[in-house]
Design an enzyme around this catalytic site. Structure first.
Site, PDB file in Angstrom:
ATOM      1  CG  HIS A  74      -2.085  -0.946   1.060  1.00  0.00           C
ATOM      2  ND1 HIS A  74      -3.177  -0.929   1.882  1.00  0.00           N
ATOM      3  CD2 HIS A  74      -2.325  -1.918   0.140  1.00  0.00           C
ATOM      4  CE1 HIS A  74      -4.031  -1.862   1.492  1.00  0.00           C
ATOM      5  NE2 HIS A  74      -3.536  -2.475   0.450  1.00  0.00           N
ATOM      6  CE1 TYR A 202      -5.161   3.853   8.677  1.00  0.00           C
ATOM      7  CE2 TYR A 202      -5.667   3.740  11.022  1.00  0.00           C
ATOM      8  CZ  TYR A 202      -4.922   3.322   9.936  1.00  0.00           C
ATOM      9  OH  TYR A 202      -3.932   2.381  10.112  1.00  0.00           O
ATOM     10  N   PRO A 294      -4.145   0.381  18.611  1.00  0.00           N
ATOM     11  CG  PRO A 294      -6.033  -0.840  17.989  1.00  0.00           C
ATOM     12  CD  PRO A 294      -5.388  -0.187  19.168  1.00  0.00           C
ATOM     13  CE  LYS A 298       4.543   3.318  13.569  1.00  0.00           C
ATOM     14  NZ  LYS A 298       4.363   2.808  12.212  1.00  0.00           N
ATOM     15  CE1 TYR A 386      -1.060   3.916   9.408  1.00  0.00           C
ATOM     16  CE2 TYR A 386      -0.156   3.452   7.249  1.00  0.00           C
ATOM     17  CZ  TYR A 386      -1.116   3.246   8.219  1.00  0.00           C
ATOM     18  OH  TYR A 386      -2.134   2.351   7.983  1.00  0.00           O
TER      19      TYR A 386
END
Ligand code: APR
Ligand code: PHB
Length: 392
Positions: A74, A202, A294, A298, A386
């Site tokens: 991704h 998200y 979550p 990580k 990220y």
């Protein structure tokens, strides 16, 4: 029976099994003690996002072949609020991408590699206890099949997760705990449906947070923020899909394919750090030492970084008698742990609905989301965290 090994590993989750691989490949003798059955571990559904550093480490550990074939790469993620989606171009902003590959698959690959290599992994090890930590003669005691066993070790790796016994073996006056328990959890559903979007979404909404993720192009994973006491049994599939549709932008809701759930569970969100991560000849790694919510994806990646550092330290000791890496282990891990803690806490605050938030705090949160999607600098910071910080 009395056994001996160089490194006794408590816990056969991803941390313990990966450590056993890295040490085993260097000819260091290990025994892994795991309280669950292989079947339980193989079926346990966890998160699914790997940083490139984690992919590289798994590859070094000889468990990268299926991962390389089956993973999804991704190059961006989406942030949704106010009914709209905004793409964060991970690749464009950082030059890096992330990998989608379920943790259950990582667990299976590690277990299969150990079975093939003949590593001593003892499943269904009961009543594991740690001894001799303060007199430099560590040993592990446990039961299998009702029989008492003892293993003398040079070192013990505590890889037994948040509820394990290793951290508890460190005296109260030595260990410091930093913790934040969030007033909510995540309800997760797995279903054999095509994911709603080819990248993760998200979604922050008035009704609470939602995340659209996946395991493959035919298996989706969705999460809803729910109250911490929520029971998954109160969420029949219809209710879950209905609520998810209300929390994601209308175009995504219209595209959502629903189907029967194949797994459904609630996990409490928590930030937790135990310091230091070493006590004498005991080293903690992974969830035994720290938990992140979550939202930042990580957990497994931090565990992998601990394991990398611990393997390096133990290999340096056995190959050349060096103790400096063991001495620096805790500080080296904690530097990374706190960066990930900050990021995971910030991402959670940014996207979740906090029941106790004042009207001011709600508006400030909305302003922060708006700022983020208007500022390339802010998106770069998010993206760098990220995709994963460099190994140092
Ligand atoms: N004796 C033996 N084994 C134990 C004991 C015990 N007393 N207590 C726990 N265990 C085992 C558990 O059954 C589990 O298989 O230790 C293992 C710990 O595994 P995880 O909880 O998965 O922790 P870890 O291996 O550190 O994995 C990294 O990061 O955020 C997460 O989702 C991510 O679970 C992943 C983790
Ligand atoms: C998942 O795929 O389960 C997943 C992905 C990203 C997250 C959390 C979970 O932030």
């Amino acid at each position: 029976m009395l056994m001996r090994t160089q490194v006794g590993i408590v816990g056969g989750g991803p941390s313990g099994q990966l450590l056993a691989r890295l040490l085993g490949l260097e000819g260091i003798d290990v025994v892994v003690l795991e309280k669950r059955t292989p079947g339980y571990l193989r079926a346990r559904v966890r998160a699914g996002l790997l940083e490139q550093g984690t992919v590289d480490l798994l590859t070094d550990a000889g468990v990268g072949a299926r991962l390389a074939r089956e993973r999804l790469i991704h190059e961006g993620v989406q942030l949704a609020f106010d009914g709209r989606r905004h793409r964060i171009d991970l690749k464009g902003l950082t030059g890096k991408a992330v990998t989608i590959y379920g943790q259950a698959e990582v667990q299976k690959d590690l277990m299969d590699a150990h079975a093939a290599a003949g590593t001593r992994v003892i499943y269904e090890a009961e009543d594991v206890s740690l001894h001799g930590l303060s007199n430099d003669k560590p040993c592990l005691r446990f039961h299998t099949g009702g029989e008492g066993q003892e293993i003398a070790c040079d070192f013990i790796a505590g890889c037994d997760g948040f509820h394990g016994v290793s951290r508890q073996a460190i005296p109260q006056e030595v260990i410091r705990i930093y913790e934040r328990v969030y007033p909510f959890g995540w309800l997760g559903v797995l279903s054999d449906t095509t994911p709603v979007n080819h990248e993760l979404i998200y979604a922050s909404s008035e009704r609470g947070f939602a995340l659209c993720t996946m395991r493959s192009m035919v298996r989706s994973r969705y999460y809803l923020q729910v109250s911490a006491e929520e029971d998954a049994a109160d969420w029949p599939d219809e209710r879950f899909w209905g609520e998810l549709k209300r929390r994601i932008p209308p175009d995504a809701a219209a595209a959502l394919l629903t189907g029967p759930s194949i797994e459904k569970s609630v996990a409490q969100l928590r930030s937790f750090v135990a310091e230091p991560m070493r006590y004498g000849r005991l080293f903690l790694a992974g969830d035994a030492a720290h938990i992140v919510p979550p939202t930042g994806a990580k957990g497994l990646n931090l565990a992998a970084a601990d394991v990398r550092f611990l393997a390096e330290a133990l290999i340096a000791y056995y190959k050349s008698g060096r103790t400096d890496l063991m001495d620096g282990y805790s500080a080296r891990c904690l530097q990374r742990v706190w960066k990930a803690q900050r990021f995971s806490w910030w991402m959670t605050n940014l996207t979740h609905r906090f029941p106790e938030a004042s009207p001011f705090e709600r508006r400030a949160q909305a302003a922060e989301l708006a700022y983020l999607v208007s500022s390339e600098a802010a998106q770069t910071t998010l993206a760098e965290n990220y995709v994963g910080l460099p190994i140092m």
